[in-house]
Design a protein around this motif. Sequence first.
Motif, short mmCIF file in Angstrom:
data_model
loop_
_atom_site.label_atom_id
_atom_site.label_comp_id
_atom_site.label_asym_id
_atom_site.label_seq_id
_atom_site.Cartn_x
_atom_site.Cartn_y
_atom_site.Cartn_z
N ALA A 197 -1.25 1.57 84.65
CA ALA A 197 -0.57 0.81 85.70
C ALA A 197 0.86 1.30 85.89
N GLU A 198 1.55 1.56 84.78
CA GLU A 198 2.95 2.00 84.87
C GLU A 198 3.05 3.37 85.53
N ARG A 199 2.09 4.26 85.23
CA ARG A 199 2.11 5.58 85.87
C ARG A 199 1.83 5.46 87.37
N LEU A 200 0.90 4.58 87.71
CA LEU A 200 0.61 4.37 89.13
C LEU A 200 1.79 3.75 89.86
N ILE A 201 2.51 2.83 89.20
CA ILE A 201 3.71 2.23 89.80
C ILE A 201 4.71 3.32 90.16
N THR A 202 4.94 4.25 89.25
CA THR A 202 5.88 5.34 89.50
C THR A 202 5.42 6.19 90.69
N MET A 203 4.13 6.53 90.72
CA MET A 203 3.61 7.34 91.84
C MET A 203 3.79 6.64 93.18
N ILE A 204 3.37 5.37 93.24
CA ILE A 204 3.39 4.65 94.52
C ILE A 204 4.82 4.41 94.98
N ARG A 205 5.70 4.01 94.05
CA ARG A 205 7.10 3.76 94.43
C ARG A 205 7.74 5.02 94.99
#
Length: 788
Positions: free
Chosen positions: A34-42
């Motif tokens: 989830a944290e990696r996806l947050i970085t990508m999407i942001r």
Amino acid sequence: MASFIDLFAGDITTQLLKLLVLVANTVYSCKGIAERLITMIRDVQPTIKEIQYSGVELSNHRQTQLRGFFEILEKARKLCEKVLRCRRWNLKHVYHANKMKDLEKNISRFLNSQILLFVLAEVCHLRVNGDRIERNMDRLLSEWNDSLSFPETVMEIETVSDPWIQMVGLDLGKRKVKEMMFKFTDTYLFGISGMSGSGKTTLAIELSRDDDVRGLFKNKVLFLIVSRSPNFENLEFCIREFLNDGVQQRKLVILDDVWTRESLDKLLSKIRGSTTLVVSRSKLADPSTTYNVELLKEDEAMSLLCLYAFDHKSPPSPFNKNLVKQVVDECKGLPLSLKVLGASLKNKPERYWEGVVKRLLRGEAADETHESRVFAHMEESLENLEPKIRECFLDMGAFPEDKKIPLDVLTNVWVERHDIDEETAFSFVLRLADKNLLTIVKNPRFGDVHIGYYDVFVTQHDVLRDLALHMSNRVDVNRRERLLMPKREPMLPREWEKNNDEPFDAKIVSLHTGEMDEMDWFDMDLPKAEVLILNFSSENYVLPPFIGKMSRLRVLVIINNGMSSARLHGFSIVANLAKLRSLWLERVHVPEFTSSTIPLKKLHKMHLIFCKVNNSFDQTSFDISQIFPSLSDLTIDHCDDLVELNSIFGITSLNSLSITNCPRILELPKNLSNLQSLERLRLYACPELISLPVEICELPCLKYVDISQCVSLISLPEKFGKLRTLEKIDMRECSLLGLPSSVAALVSLRHVVCDEETSSMWEKVKKIVPELCIEVAKKCFTVDWLDD
């Protein structure tokens, strides 16, 4: 832009981010993913917004590519919802975690492709120079992979022309920017500035492909989109590659969408020796080398909206042209608003247009697309503001559209509403102006430390005002901090009456009506209100009875927009406002003060503008200072029946007194010497004033005197030199025959403003007072006040 982007990009990334944050905080097995996806999407969100807000119709091929990406994001959103519905320690979490890993790979694979880069290039009407990009693409993509923020870089670009560009008045902007570049050849920083959606980027793109500009820089032009969250490593790499190409010549770097001076300075340190054109919502370059984008004229605005709505420059027959004009008028020449509204109204019947016009007149979004692509885009301009300045911007929604706002009214509201001092409020005005969130109507005396700002004005674009209204109205009517009427109505809003069975939390209340009598008002409980602004147009006006219950009210503004002065009824209720500190009355009959008038003990400022004072200040039977025991700032302007001043000069608490544009003032009373705390005395444009009393020389604190345009005044008192604290005197357009010899004793005098004829008299004084600055004023004739 195709409708699927409006549906997905506007909400999906925001919704997905919120869900991912919840997953990262509550589901341990999915935390890392989830944290990696947050970085990508942001990191990719600014790029998606750039594409979304562009208003460009993408090719079917590009739409198919983006649709696949948004479908992946939608799957991720649904999966997050499933994860959050599972109970803690549920074995399904392992299954969901594996699914999330698959989605992470798919998202990463898409982001590692070139698709978004080329989509953005297509959006910006750019054709990538493939050979040069290819050499750097592998390195750029590998750097973007871990923390993708897409520098959105196009090196040595050539642009593809957009058919509407020739129709919207860009020639003027291009000509002015080119004139600056060719005139100031030794200057290395130029600017394009303007409010959000005004066409800054479009102008910059056109300049990047202009033959004259490309000839000046031998086709060495680099276009970079910096964005609010810049990836400096990638940007600096692109700049370095561009500048270090082995060709020793001056080059042009265009930095688009620069948000802060800090970002600009960091990049400028890498662009030494080349010319930079910074494109920003803020004014980041020197004013002399900055072009402020002008909004579209009415015919240009009509053409742009029609092009998007009808594919033609004008409405087709027999479509209602008046409806189209009303929509155009509400956009006030703003290209972004015209494009978005035109596209959303395409193929819609006239009945639908009528609904849009009504919503726009109420300061509301026309539809979801208008809200997400205009209001949301413009709201980004507020995100870097300090919270208090952001609140001050929202306060501006309390003032009527298409009206100049007196700066004194605005700053008084901010001072009392936000517990700041006047200097801070003034700095907020400048900072909002620098970010193109308001416009200062320039006045020759603007910024002078000694004068007030009742005759200095600001304006705000109607779309910005609509944004302030939109943001203020997001919560239930009883919970709003600002209770505002967007336009003049014959009665108060029905929504307010339906909800008046419980108190309203509003701290600012703004009413805009026609004539009101006692029966037109319904009861309202406003226990937290600190500011009340009453705008109306009539010859008679009954004040709302609920004013008497507004125990926290600190600012009361009453403005009649009619042609003649209005009679106020029920004004005695103002005496109940124990905390009132500022009172502004405009185009009304000033109520008569008597010995039985209840004192306004906290009143600090009072403005009477275009008022009929009648006999209010002719009283000799009682001391008027008892009614205003704390009044320190009194302004009386354009009150053509003001004759008697005795009672005014009995208000000994005054620190600042302005009596201006009052044609019947013949002389000042001898009790002028009572004003022992007076620091500023303005007698501007009192044409019948023939002399100043010798008692003026007995004012021990006086720092500033303005007698400009007192055309009948031919001399100063002989003892004028006793004013040892006097720092500045403004006497432009006076008829002085000479100066008293005592002026040589004005030891604190530093600044004199006068005409050419009078300047020679002061030159003699300067020999004795060498630090004296003599400013010869240019004659300035204006009828700006007629606009009000």
